[in-house]
Design an enzyme around this catalytic site. Structure first.
Site, short mmCIF file in Angstrom:
data_model
loop_
_atom_site.label_atom_id
_atom_site.label_comp_id
_atom_site.label_asym_id
_atom_site.label_seq_id
_atom_site.Cartn_x
_atom_site.Cartn_y
_atom_site.Cartn_z
N HIS A 89 0.83 -1.21 0.00
CA HIS A 89 0.00 0.00 0.00
C HIS A 89 0.87 1.25 0.00
CE1 HIS A 89 0.41 1.05 4.33
NE2 HIS A 89 0.52 -0.26 4.50
N ASP A 91 -0.49 4.43 0.71
CA ASP A 91 -0.96 5.48 1.63
C ASP A 91 -0.23 5.31 2.94
OD1 ASP A 91 -2.36 3.06 2.15
OD2 ASP A 91 -3.80 4.17 3.37
N ASP A 123 6.52 1.64 5.87
CA ASP A 123 5.10 1.23 5.89
C ASP A 123 4.31 2.11 4.98
OD1 ASP A 123 2.62 0.18 6.53
OD2 ASP A 123 2.46 1.20 8.46
N GLU A 157 -5.23 1.65 2.84
CA GLU A 157 -4.97 0.63 3.86
C GLU A 157 -5.04 1.21 5.26
OE1 GLU A 157 -2.92 -2.29 6.40
OE2 GLU A 157 -2.40 -0.19 6.13
N GLU A 158 -4.52 2.41 5.44
CA GLU A 158 -4.48 3.00 6.78
C GLU A 158 -5.82 3.60 7.19
OE1 GLU A 158 -2.06 2.23 8.43
OE2 GLU A 158 -0.20 2.28 7.29
N ASP A 188 4.30 -6.27 3.90
CA ASP A 188 3.71 -5.20 4.71
C ASP A 188 3.83 -5.54 6.20
OD1 ASP A 188 2.36 -2.89 5.43
OD2 ASP A 188 0.37 -3.74 5.09
N HIS A 438 3.80 3.63 12.02
CA HIS A 438 2.67 4.27 12.73
C HIS A 438 3.14 5.23 13.82
CE1 HIS A 438 -0.85 1.48 11.53
NE2 HIS A 438 0.11 1.41 10.65
#
Lengths: 470, 470
Positions: A89, A91, A123, A157-158, A188, A438
């Site tokens: 991903h 995003d 990520d 995804e997030e 991922d 994150h």
């Protein structure tokens, strides 16, 4: 017979700076899917990715979900080759310098130890660009591409990947874009530590519950009503207090009967995993672990269920003191599930236990216990050619046998791919455990990115050669 | 001998519209002490009040705490008369039309049933202006003012009254402004119902505690750490679940041993109070009361301790689902205290019990249980001349004997006045139980305001005549 990858590897190394420049450009696009005003950047990032791949000759299409790119390389399928579907991903999580970043989050900053800081570096822009780099390095090295590559790159995804499951299921149907996949590779997740690569073959599921208890028509003043009204919050803490003990043992009868028994073979696996109790203490930031042994800790994370109480909605939650009796409170908890726990069976055990505990209180308040969401656990066979090929690639690139790991968390798309394709799914991480996905100061080590690009390419070569077993 | 109040009463009635206009002006000043940008309005309100009283010949001074007015009427003390110290506050709770008010909160709106809606109408501008009206009506009626009146009007009551205690204690010292008070009268609470006036002689205290449990260095992901880390929230709900049962029975050993025993004389008092279980159900908005009988309910509210759990700070409290393991959680609860519970004895019982419950869990997390604030209960003698005078005034104005009530909540200034003056303190409410203080659509009934002004004046006349007993 190991494929001769020397030429490919040399080209990857020679192009390292070029690949890092590619990551720099990607990090500079703040594709934060959770922020509505950043959605144009998510689309921009998808289009940028599409152009990168098109310039390398891939066949790309943009799909409805926010114009997410899907792709095929080579553009025309070679029927003599295996087809590998890869997912990543582009995003990212929100990030602001003021959150405590040491560098601008949307500007790739490389320190003298080769740590490349930037939101999305690990990520999941780094791994996604790994696949782009693999294609380019093959072209530059003049090495024949070993497989048909199908690409599914996501931009939401997030933010919950809404609609993605239906999209994947539709595209995996006969005649559709992903129909011909022989196996799936998702990049991922992360190494268990910082030194040793791993292949991941299992994830826990998650069933998230609410316990809602209500009584009075509105919030009450505890001076006026304390001692005359039955208080929902009193009932809630009493019910929640019966769910799990301090050592994480779930108190709901029947839960552990659903768990697949530990076999001798499996028991032996944990000893050799590159993980120490100090790794746990470092990531916890304390020594408040449940177990003293690494084997038990890994099993507690990967192969046994756990129950966490997350909080209470509707009660006083600010600093200071407020003498309120909340009229309605909602306790939140979740159970991480493992083989062979069927989510609906877990639901029934939870509802029945919670209602029974509440009944014992003899309360006039009302209780409603319900599921917020649930995602099932996933376990793949690590003996499948998809995994043995990846293991050989790790040995070739990193000169070490990878750990075979599971994860305690969920990556729901994994199960979706397995169910939609009916094929083996491999999780092949690029970053390490200290990458701070994150969090503030997210980074990807230069070596993980460049050797990771080698690894993804080598994996495709070994995949092309593995005998069809399992 | 009952004082002849006819001339005073007639003047009050004749000036009703004028007094309502006065309340309208007061309500129009949004003196919200909790909102910093409204502080100038709080000061403005204080100065407006000072001018109102000065124009009636009172001697007024402005004190340091946000220029709060204190006053004396007549300006020169009459040594032959008793001195009564009265308290009220002129700041108000926040209010916005968008909160759900049916009328502009800072514009007094009177409906056809005489309900006067407006923020501060009943809490506590109406009662404060009652004293102003009393002075004016005496002047207009040409009736001699029966006592020396000392006035303490506060502008920060709704924001914690910071500094007020020290101020009162200082002003009650010999030679200071409040030094000569023979008794105190506070008009800042409400009738128990809507029909029958009451005199209030007791309040419960409140001791507010935090239970802080911490372990990990930062919040954790329940997927990654669930089943390997001891979770503070698990410990907290287990500890909080042992504090009190659904029927409000406090589980902390020793608490009830501190409570003054119920005497036969006291037991007989509750039967005659104008209160029904339907009153409770109406104010609860439900039938989730603890007791079925009014006597037990009144005792549960007034003369027995209660424990309420208010909420949790640091845990997930928003709608939706978040799979966090909070690193540090703070549970909040308070105990309403009654005679003869000494706050520091309650503290010790609480700390000892909470620590013992936590110890039982065998947790590696850290617990810290501490007091946030505490205010002691207050009980006055309703046989004191201050009360008998007020009772006679109620009978004169309302043609009914007042209920003698206590309250479940706290008005900390009451105890401060008692301790600082060493004199009897009376709570003499003007508004009724449906006035919705602190809520939307706050109101004061026209009749409560005008008859309330009669009442405050009559109280002063009877006070002047009561024999000195107790």
């Amino acid at each position: 017979m190991a494929p001769n990858l020397d030429s490919y590897f040399k080209t990857v190394d020679d192009n390292a700076d070029h690949f890092i420049e590619r990551l720099r450009q990607a990090v500079a696009i703040p594709s934060i899917s959770a922020e509505e005003e950043r959605r144009p950047d998510v689309v921009k990032m998808g289009m940028w990715l599409k152009e990168q791949l098109e310039s390398l000759g891939a066949h790309m299409e943009a799909r409805d979900l926010g114009k997410q790119p899907v792709g095929r390389y080579p553009a025309k399928k070679d029927e003599s080759k295996r087809t590998i579907l890869v997912y990543g991903h582009y995003d990212v999580q929100p990030a602001n310098l003021s959150d405590g970043w040491n560098t601008e989050p949307f500007k790739l900053s490389i320190d003298d130890k080769g740590r490349m800081y930037g939101r999305g570096s690990t990520d999941d822009k780094g791994p996604v660009l790994g696949w782009v780099n693999v294609i380019e390095a093959h072209q530059k090295a003049g090495v024949d591409f070993p497989v048909n590559l199908l690409m599914c790159f996501e931009g939401m995804e997030e933010y919950g990947s809404e609609g993605l499951d239906d999209f994947i299921i539709a595209e995996c149907k006969p005649g559709k874009f992903f129909a011909d996949a022989d196996a799936v590779c998702i990049s991922d997740n992360y190494w268990l530590g910082t030194e040793k690569p791993c292949l991941t073959y299992g994830l826990r599921g998650c069933s998230y519950y609410s316990i809602e208890i209500s009584g009075p028509g509105q919030d009450l003043h505890s001076g006026v009503f304390g001692g005359t009204a039955q208080e929902p919050m009193t009932d809630l803490v009493r019910v929640m207090g019966t769910l799990v003990d301090t050592n994480g043992r779930i108190q709901i009868p029947g839960i552990y009967e659903l768990v697949a028994p530990l076999t001798k073979e499996e028991q032996g696996l944990y000893e050799n995993i590159a993980f120490t109790m100090d790794n746990l203490y470092e990531s916890l930031g304390s020594k408040t672990g449940i177990f003293d042994k690494k084997e038990e800790t890994l099993m507690g994370r990967w192969r046994y269920p756990s129950l966490s109480i997350h909080g209470v909605e509707g009660a006083f939650s600010a600093p200071g003191a407020k003498t309120v009796i909340p009229a309605k409170v909602v306790g939140k908890f979740s159970i991480r599930t493992v083989p062979d726990m069927e989510p609906h069976e877990v639901d029934q055990l939870v509802y029945s236990y919670v209602n029974e505990q509440f009944k014992k209180l003899g309360s006039k308040n009302k209780l409603n216990c319900y599921l917020q969401h649930s995602g099932k656990w996933w376990v793949a066979s690590p003996k499948h050619w998809n995994f043995t090929a990846a293991a050989k690639a790790v040995e070739k690139v990193w000169k070490v046998q990878p750990d075979l790991t599971r994860e305690g968390g969920s990556i729901p798309v994994t199960l979706t791919f397995e169910q939609a394709t009916g094929k083996n799914v491999l999780l092949l991480p690029m970053g390490s455990s200290t990458d701070a996905a994150h969090s503030i100061n997210e980074k990807l080590d230069r070596n993980n990115y460049i050797a990771g690009t080698r690894l993804l390419g080598a994996y495709l070569h070994y995949v092309a050669e593995e005998p069809m077993k399992e």
